[in-house]
Write a protein that holds these residues in place. Structure first.
Motif, PDB file in Angstrom:
ATOM      1  N   PRO A 271       0.824  -1.213   0.000  1.00  0.00           N
ATOM      2  CA  PRO A 271       0.000   0.000   0.000  1.00  0.00           C
ATOM      3  C   PRO A 271       0.857   1.262   0.000  1.00  0.00           C
ATOM      4  O   PRO A 271       1.944   1.286   0.580  1.00  0.00           O
ATOM      5  CB  PRO A 271      -0.813  -0.116   1.298  1.00  0.00           C
ATOM      6  CG  PRO A 271      -0.815  -1.574   1.622  1.00  0.00           C
ATOM      7  CD  PRO A 271       0.527  -2.074   1.152  1.00  0.00           C
ATOM      8  N   TYR A 272       0.356   2.303  -0.665  1.00  0.00           N
ATOM      9  CA  TYR A 272       1.047   3.584  -0.732  1.00  0.00           C
ATOM     10  C   TYR A 272       0.153   4.620  -0.055  1.00  0.00           C
ATOM     11  O   TYR A 272      -1.034   4.746  -0.408  1.00  0.00           O
ATOM     12  CB  TYR A 272       1.315   3.956  -2.190  1.00  0.00           C
ATOM     13  CG  TYR A 272       2.156   5.188  -2.366  1.00  0.00           C
ATOM     14  CD1 TYR A 272       3.510   5.180  -2.028  1.00  0.00           C
ATOM     15  CD2 TYR A 272       1.596   6.365  -2.873  1.00  0.00           C
ATOM     16  CE1 TYR A 272       4.287   6.315  -2.191  1.00  0.00           C
ATOM     17  CE2 TYR A 272       2.376   7.498  -3.042  1.00  0.00           C
ATOM     18  CZ  TYR A 272       3.718   7.464  -2.700  1.00  0.00           C
ATOM     19  OH  TYR A 272       4.489   8.589  -2.874  1.00  0.00           O
ATOM     20  N   PRO A 273       0.683   5.355   0.943  1.00  0.00           N
ATOM     21  CA  PRO A 273      -0.180   6.218   1.763  1.00  0.00           C
ATOM     22  C   PRO A 273      -1.086   7.159   0.979  1.00  0.00           C
ATOM     23  O   PRO A 273      -2.285   7.284   1.295  1.00  0.00           O
ATOM     24  CB  PRO A 273       0.831   6.981   2.625  1.00  0.00           C
ATOM     25  CG  PRO A 273       1.993   6.050   2.742  1.00  0.00           C
ATOM     26  CD  PRO A 273       2.070   5.332   1.426  1.00  0.00           C
ATOM     27  N   LEU A 278      -6.733   8.211  -0.933  1.00  0.00           N
ATOM     28  CA  LEU A 278      -7.688   8.367  -2.031  1.00  0.00           C
ATOM     29  C   LEU A 278      -8.816   7.345  -1.925  1.00  0.00           C
ATOM     30  O   LEU A 278      -9.992   7.665  -2.167  1.00  0.00           O
ATOM     31  CB  LEU A 278      -6.953   8.208  -3.369  1.00  0.00           C
ATOM     32  CG  LEU A 278      -7.769   8.295  -4.646  1.00  0.00           C
ATOM     33  CD1 LEU A 278      -8.341   9.688  -4.818  1.00  0.00           C
ATOM     34  CD2 LEU A 278      -6.891   7.922  -5.845  1.00  0.00           C
ATOM     35  N   GLY A 279      -8.469   6.117  -1.556  1.00  0.00           N
ATOM     36  CA  GLY A 279      -9.465   5.062  -1.431  1.00  0.00           C
ATOM     37  C   GLY A 279      -9.699   4.331  -2.739  1.00  0.00           C
ATOM     38  O   GLY A 279      -9.395   4.833  -3.819  1.00  0.00           O
ATOM     39  N   VAL A 280     -10.277   3.135  -2.641  1.00  0.00           N
ATOM     40  CA  VAL A 280     -10.556   2.340  -3.833  1.00  0.00           C
ATOM     41  C   VAL A 280     -11.849   2.788  -4.508  1.00  0.00           C
ATOM     42  O   VAL A 280     -11.955   2.790  -5.732  1.00  0.00           O
ATOM     43  CB  VAL A 280     -10.617   0.839  -3.472  1.00  0.00           C
ATOM     44  CG1 VAL A 280     -11.081   0.013  -4.673  1.00  0.00           C
ATOM     45  CG2 VAL A 280      -9.257   0.347  -3.003  1.00  0.00           C
ATOM     46  N   LEU A 288     -12.360   4.134  -7.976  1.00  0.00           N
ATOM     47  CA  LEU A 288     -11.382   5.175  -8.285  1.00  0.00           C
ATOM     48  C   LEU A 288     -10.058   4.589  -8.730  1.00  0.00           C
ATOM     49  O   LEU A 288      -9.249   5.263  -9.368  1.00  0.00           O
ATOM     50  CB  LEU A 288     -11.156   6.060  -7.048  1.00  0.00           C
ATOM     51  CG  LEU A 288     -12.380   6.809  -6.529  1.00  0.00           C
ATOM     52  CD1 LEU A 288     -12.056   7.495  -5.209  1.00  0.00           C
ATOM     53  CD2 LEU A 288     -12.849   7.833  -7.561  1.00  0.00           C
ATOM     54  N   GLN A 289      -9.798   3.345  -8.373  1.00  0.00           N
ATOM     55  CA  GLN A 289      -8.571   2.640  -8.737  1.00  0.00           C
ATOM     56  C   GLN A 289      -8.784   1.162  -8.394  1.00  0.00           C
ATOM     57  O   GLN A 289      -9.731   0.800  -7.689  1.00  0.00           O
ATOM     58  CB  GLN A 289      -7.359   3.214  -8.005  1.00  0.00           C
ATOM     59  CG  GLN A 289      -7.526   3.328  -6.502  1.00  0.00           C
ATOM     60  CD  GLN A 289      -6.376   4.082  -5.846  1.00  0.00           C
ATOM     61  OE1 GLN A 289      -5.295   4.230  -6.383  1.00  0.00           O
ATOM     62  NE2 GLN A 289      -6.626   4.567  -4.639  1.00  0.00           N
ATOM     63  N   LEU A 290      -7.918   0.314  -8.905  1.00  0.00           N
ATOM     64  CA  LEU A 290      -8.066  -1.116  -8.646  1.00  0.00           C
ATOM     65  C   LEU A 290      -7.708  -1.481  -7.214  1.00  0.00           C
ATOM     66  O   LEU A 290      -8.256  -2.415  -6.640  1.00  0.00           O
ATOM     67  CB  LEU A 290      -7.183  -1.919  -9.611  1.00  0.00           C
ATOM     68  CG  LEU A 290      -7.587  -1.895 -11.084  1.00  0.00           C
ATOM     69  CD1 LEU A 290      -6.532  -2.603 -11.928  1.00  0.00           C
ATOM     70  CD2 LEU A 290      -8.958  -2.543 -11.283  1.00  0.00           C
ATOM     71  N   ASN A 291      -6.737  -0.768  -6.657  1.00  0.00           N
ATOM     72  CA  ASN A 291      -6.290  -1.003  -5.283  1.00  0.00           C
ATOM     73  C   ASN A 291      -5.507   0.219  -4.835  1.00  0.00           C
ATOM     74  O   ASN A 291      -5.365   1.192  -5.596  1.00  0.00           O
ATOM     75  CB  ASN A 291      -5.435  -2.280  -5.186  1.00  0.00           C
ATOM     76  CG  ASN A 291      -4.265  -2.268  -6.165  1.00  0.00           C
ATOM     77  OD1 ASN A 291      -3.467  -1.336  -6.198  1.00  0.00           O
ATOM     78  ND2 ASN A 291      -4.168  -3.310  -6.986  1.00  0.00           N
ATOM     79  N   THR A 292      -4.985   0.199  -3.624  1.00  0.00           N
ATOM     80  CA  THR A 292      -4.248   1.348  -3.087  1.00  0.00           C
ATOM     81  C   THR A 292      -2.746   1.092  -3.041  1.00  0.00           C
ATOM     82  O   THR A 292      -2.019   1.766  -2.317  1.00  0.00           O
ATOM     83  CB  THR A 292      -4.748   1.676  -1.669  1.00  0.00           C
ATOM     84  OG1 THR A 292      -4.518   0.548  -0.805  1.00  0.00           O
ATOM     85  CG2 THR A 292      -6.220   2.017  -1.676  1.00  0.00           C
ATOM     86  N   ASN A 293      -2.282   0.131  -3.810  1.00  0.00           N
ATOM     87  CA  ASN A 293      -0.858  -0.211  -3.773  1.00  0.00           C
ATOM     88  C   ASN A 293      -0.031   0.728  -4.649  1.00  0.00           C
ATOM     89  O   ASN A 293      -0.558   1.456  -5.489  1.00  0.00           O
ATOM     90  CB  ASN A 293      -0.667  -1.665  -4.216  1.00  0.00           C
ATOM     91  CG  ASN A 293      -1.363  -2.629  -3.271  1.00  0.00           C
ATOM     92  OD1 ASN A 293      -1.537  -2.340  -2.085  1.00  0.00           O
ATOM     93  ND2 ASN A 293      -1.781  -3.780  -3.786  1.00  0.00           N
ATOM     94  N   LEU A 294       1.276   0.687  -4.442  1.00  0.00           N
ATOM     95  CA  LEU A 294       2.192   1.549  -5.191  1.00  0.00           C
ATOM     96  C   LEU A 294       1.966   1.398  -6.688  1.00  0.00           C
ATOM     97  O   LEU A 294       1.985   2.380  -7.441  1.00  0.00           O
ATOM     98  CB  LEU A 294       3.637   1.203  -4.820  1.00  0.00           C
ATOM     99  CG  LEU A 294       4.747   1.983  -5.524  1.00  0.00           C
ATOM    100  CD1 LEU A 294       4.596   3.478  -5.300  1.00  0.00           C
ATOM    101  CD2 LEU A 294       6.111   1.504  -5.030  1.00  0.00           C
TER     102      LEU A 294
END
Length: 522
Positions: A271-273, A278-280, A288-294
């Motif tokens: 995960p990237y802070p 932002l949240g998924v 908003l995105q597939l996941n919160t990873n880098l």
């Protein structure tokens, strides 16, 4: 004492195995923004007559509905690859009415990012995932950066040549491991020397001022709507182009396949802070995105060259690399040259072949952190100021004149080109190297310099210049129409791609949340 490059080249020739170089394989992926005749991003969807962007093997979209991507099959003959690319352009022009394929890497004027429609791929889980990945790119980097286009050049060594290369190297390990180690040697040398390709072929010295925000760009004003850097070669490859501060923490200098796979695998799982904040999903439950990873997926990692392998059904790229090793490399640093109808030509392709073989066969020690930083600085100097008189680059603990170092690299590349010409019974590879010598001796012959010169001579800003070039390219491409068989073949591909997408959407699928959980858990 002969160098490793000399030993390898002479060994191939002495053993009668140099002929295997005829089977070196190439594939080209070329992006192109669809624009109106007024040089604005086309707001129309991906034309149905071009087929399904999800399933068509040759014509798809990259980030945007308006960002076409043409993909050639794999060819041994460079001219055949370029001819197929030409057919894809001609077919597409027959389907897009008055729209144009923007003939440069940096986009036309974009006053509002919402002018860039995000690519859509239908209602299957795979299609939704592709769309949401792009929504994630918007959330992380904005739409404007994703409107940049480029050329990806895929290159591989024929299977039959690897045992001979392994024997000449005196390597007694597994052939698959040797092949991957050799490709990673190519990757490291490419990182060391690819500044030369940016100098020789960079074609983005100017851009629309709508592309940058504020004044922290260190560019000069060409006219009311255009910014440029007087000695730049490729602003696309600079910090103004594909940049990602979050990825700065990734230390990938291509020393081993294991390190590469492990580092990227960790980035896809860590995960990237800022992305966590932002949240998924948003408050309405929209992704908003597939996941919160880098990295959402491996392809989000930006690099000028990648090790690649064709994946099997349901397999991730990194899984394929870890299981079966490197199959080919993808060179991603090439700008679209607005002076050429296809954005590149056979001379450039043959030079890249010779250069990549030099990178493969020459010695390639591992890269430590200090050298990795030097390579980054050299890259930045050349893309921003490569044609500056007297420019020097970092070389070990000292600095070296760009022109002198470039001549040395061309000398080594010429050795490969001469062998390729003996194999092919031609002189075209050697000529391609000789043409680059002229550019090195006179920077005014580089595409970046020629573009700025023509803009000044014609009194055209960036948009006017590229629009005029794009119209010329359309006329030239359409002056030689497709044969009936070529047109019918591409129409059939389009029809089958729609059928394939429909079949995917008719199959019972798990809920999308479960689909994603299964994908990232595999």
């Amino acid at each position: 004492m002969p160098t490793q490059l000399q030993r390898m080249l002479s060994g191939l020739e002495a053993d009668g195995q140099a002929g295997l170089l005829k089977a070196v394989q190439h594939g080209i992926e070329k992006e192109g923004l669809r624009v109106t005749s007024q040089a604005r991003v086309a707001q129309t969807g991906h034309p149905e007559s071009l087929g399904s962007a999800l399933t068509h093997p040759r014509i798809t979209t990259d980030y945007s509905e308006a960002l076409l991507e043409f993909i050639t099959p794999v060819f041994q003959d460079v001219d055949a690859a370029l001819e197929h690319l030409c057919e894809l352009h001609r077919f597409t022009y027959g389907q897009i009415g008055d729209e144009l394929i923007w003939g440069a890497s940096m986009p036309c004027r974009i006053d509002d990012p919402s002018e860039i429609p995000i690519g859509r791929y239908g209602d299957s889980n795979n299609g939704r995932m592709k769309h949401i990945y792009r929504v994630g790119l918007e959330s992380r980097y904005g739409r404007v950066m994703q409107s940049i286009a480029g050329i990806h050049y895929n290159f591989s060594i024929p299977d039959g040549l690897w045992p001979e290369l392994q024997r000449l190297q005196g390597d007694t390990g597994e052939l698959q491991d040797f092949r991957s180690r050799s490709y990673f040697g190519l990757l490291r040398n490419f990182r060391r020397y690819s500044w030369l390709l940016n100098y020789l072929f960079g074609a983005s010295p100017a851009l629309s001022d709508s592309f940058v925000d504020g004044d922290d760009h260190q560019l000069e004003r060409f006219d009311d709507n255009t910014l440029y850097a007087p000695h730049a070669t490729s602003l696309r490859m600079s910090d103004l182009g594909y940049t990602n501060q979050a990825q700065a923490s990734l230390f990938i200098c291509y020393n081993t396949l294991e390190n590469y796979v492990n580092t990227l695998s960790e980035a896809v799982q860590t995960p990237y802070p800022a992305y966590e904040q932002l949240g998924v999903k948003d408050d309405q439950g929209r992704y908003l995105q597939l996941n919160t990873n880098l990295l959402q997926i491996e392809n989000e990692y930006y690099s000028d060259i990648r090790p690649k392998r064709v994946t099997e059904s349901g397999e991730k790229p990194l899984q394929a690399l870890a299981a079966r090793g490197v199959e080919y490399v993808e060179v991603r640093s090439q700008d679209i040259n607005p002076l050429l109808p296809l954005g590149l030509d056979a001379e450039q392709s043959r030079f890249i072949d010779s250069f990549l073989l030099f990178c493969l066969l020459a010695e390639s020690p591992e890269i430590d952190g200090d050298e990795c930083e030097r390579l980054r600085q050299n890259h930045n100097r050349v893309v921003r100021s490569g044609r500056e008189p007297g420019l020097t680059l970092l070389y070990g603990e000292s600095e070296r004149d760009l022109q002198a170092w470039g001549e040395e690299l061309l000398d080594q590349t010429m050795k490969v080109a001469e062998l390729l010409d003996r194999v092919h019974g031609s002189s075209c590879h050697s000529r391609s190297v000789q043409q680059q010598r002229l550019k090195l001796a006179d920077s005014e012959l580089t595409p970046s310099a020629q573009i700025l010169r023509l803009m000044k001579e014609r009194g055209q800003g960036y948009d006017e210049f590229v629009l005029a070039q794009s119209k010329q390219h359309r006329e030239r491409l359409l002056s030689e129409p497709l044969t009936d068989s070529q047109r019918q073949g591409l129409e059939e591909l389009a029809r089958r791609s729609h059928q394939q997408q429909q079949q995917m959407e008719q199959v019972e699928q798990p809920p999308f949340d479960q689909f994603l959980a299964d994908y990232f858990g595999s």
